[in-house]
Motif scaffolding. Structure first.
Motif, PDB file in Angstrom:
ATOM      1  N   LYS A   5       0.832  -1.203   0.000  1.00 41.99           N
ATOM      2  CA  LYS A   5       0.000   0.000   0.000  1.00 41.99           C
ATOM      3  C   LYS A   5       0.872   1.261   0.000  1.00 41.99           C
ATOM      4  O   LYS A   5       0.574   2.231  -0.696  1.00 41.99           O
ATOM      5  N   HIS A   9       1.122   4.261  -2.944  1.00 45.43           N
ATOM      6  CA  HIS A   9       1.076   5.706  -2.728  1.00 45.43           C
ATOM      7  C   HIS A   9       2.304   6.380  -3.346  1.00 45.43           C
ATOM      8  O   HIS A   9       2.204   7.511  -3.859  1.00 45.43           O
ATOM      9  N   ILE A  12       1.574   6.747  -6.990  1.00 48.87           N
ATOM     10  CA  ILE A  12       0.618   7.851  -7.219  1.00 48.87           C
ATOM     11  C   ILE A  12       1.342   9.192  -7.157  1.00 48.87           C
ATOM     12  O   ILE A  12       1.081  10.106  -7.960  1.00 48.87           O
ATOM     13  N   THR A  34      -4.747   1.292 -11.244  1.00 50.80           N
ATOM     14  CA  THR A  34      -5.674   0.590 -10.342  1.00 50.80           C
ATOM     15  C   THR A  34      -5.861  -0.869 -10.772  1.00 50.80           C
ATOM     16  O   THR A  34      -5.957  -1.767  -9.918  1.00 50.80           O
ATOM     17  N   PRO A  45      -7.804  -0.564  -4.098  1.00 52.28           N
ATOM     18  CA  PRO A  45      -6.977   0.338  -3.290  1.00 52.28           C
ATOM     19  C   PRO A  45      -7.797   0.947  -2.148  1.00 52.28           C
ATOM     20  O   PRO A  45      -9.031   0.999  -2.196  1.00 52.28           O
ATOM     21  N   ALA A  49      -5.984   6.312  -1.189  1.00 49.06           N
ATOM     22  CA  ALA A  49      -5.362   6.206  -2.511  1.00 49.06           C
ATOM     23  C   ALA A  49      -6.358   6.575  -3.611  1.00 49.06           C
ATOM     24  O   ALA A  49      -6.015   7.292  -4.566  1.00 49.06           O
ATOM     25  N   ARG A  52      -6.765  10.348  -3.765  1.00 52.78           N
ATOM     26  CA  ARG A  52      -5.635  10.997  -4.439  1.00 52.78           C
ATOM     27  C   ARG A  52      -5.725  10.828  -5.950  1.00 52.78           C
ATOM     28  O   ARG A  52      -5.437  11.767  -6.713  1.00 52.78           O
TER      29      ARG A  52
END
Length: 199
Positions: A5, A9, A12, A34, A45, A49, A52
């Motif tokens: 996870k 991030h 992203i 995704t 997610p 997330a 964002r």
């Protein structure tokens, strides 16, 4: 937070820093990201997330700071900061229940309660008045100067100021008292039981 996870991030963040201008390309990149996350981890997610990624897609709307944004756009979207600023300039809906069509407030009047600054001001003013009142009372009730006379030194004669004070109270009562302005009438009424006994 699990490592995958946290790594998602980070990806992203890298996608946001890429500054892709075309919205279609950003949406395709978000969808591919995704899908790869779901294929690799077997789950969607997390909420942070996804938020964002949504902000990344709606970057133009969220970064538009024009004051007429809500009127010139067909489907305007406000950022959190813009929403808070708008809410701060609006009145509550409950206030409309108390005003009539003429704009007169018909609500039941409520007494305003004192704030801490109001209480501080009142207490400060009260202490000032109390100090002045106490000082004035002390001046009014304090005894006058005491003068001593030795009759052996002046041959037994009283001084002129002392002699002039003799009878000052009586003169004040006769000259300035309200007794002189009041006429006293004495009426003698015989008791009733003596009249009945005589009859």
């Amino acid at each position: 937070m699990e490592n995958y996870k946290w790594a998602f991030h980070e990806v992203i963040t890298e996608l946001s820093e890429a500054n892709i201008e075309d919205r279609g390309e950003r949406m395709a990149a978000v969808e591919a990201l995704t899908d790869s996350y779901i294929d690799a981890n077997g789950e969607r997610p997390d909420v942070d997330a996804l938020e964002r990624l949504t902000n990344l897609i709606l970057r133009e709307e969220l970064t538009d700071m024009h004051p007429d944004k809500m009127t010139r756009e067909e489907y305007p979207i406000m950022s959190l900061h813009q929403e808070d600023r708008r809410r701060s300039n609006e009145y509550e809906d409950v206030l409309a229940d108390a005003y009539d069509v003429a704009g007169v407030n018909r609500a039941k009047p409520e007494r305003r309660h004192r704030t801490s600054s109001d209480n501080t001001f009142v207490e400060k003013l009260a202490r000032k008045k109390n100090r002045e009142r106490k000082a004035q009372y002390k001046r009014d009730t304090s005894p006058g100067e005491v003068k001593t006379y030795n009759l052996y030194e002046n041959g037994g004669e009283l001084t002129e100021p002392f002699v002039n004070c003799v009878g000052i109270g009586k003169r004040w009562a006769t000259e300035m008292g309200a007794v002189n302005e009041t006429e006293i009438i004495t009426v003698v009424i015989p008791p009733l039981y003596e009249e009945k006994a005589a009859a």
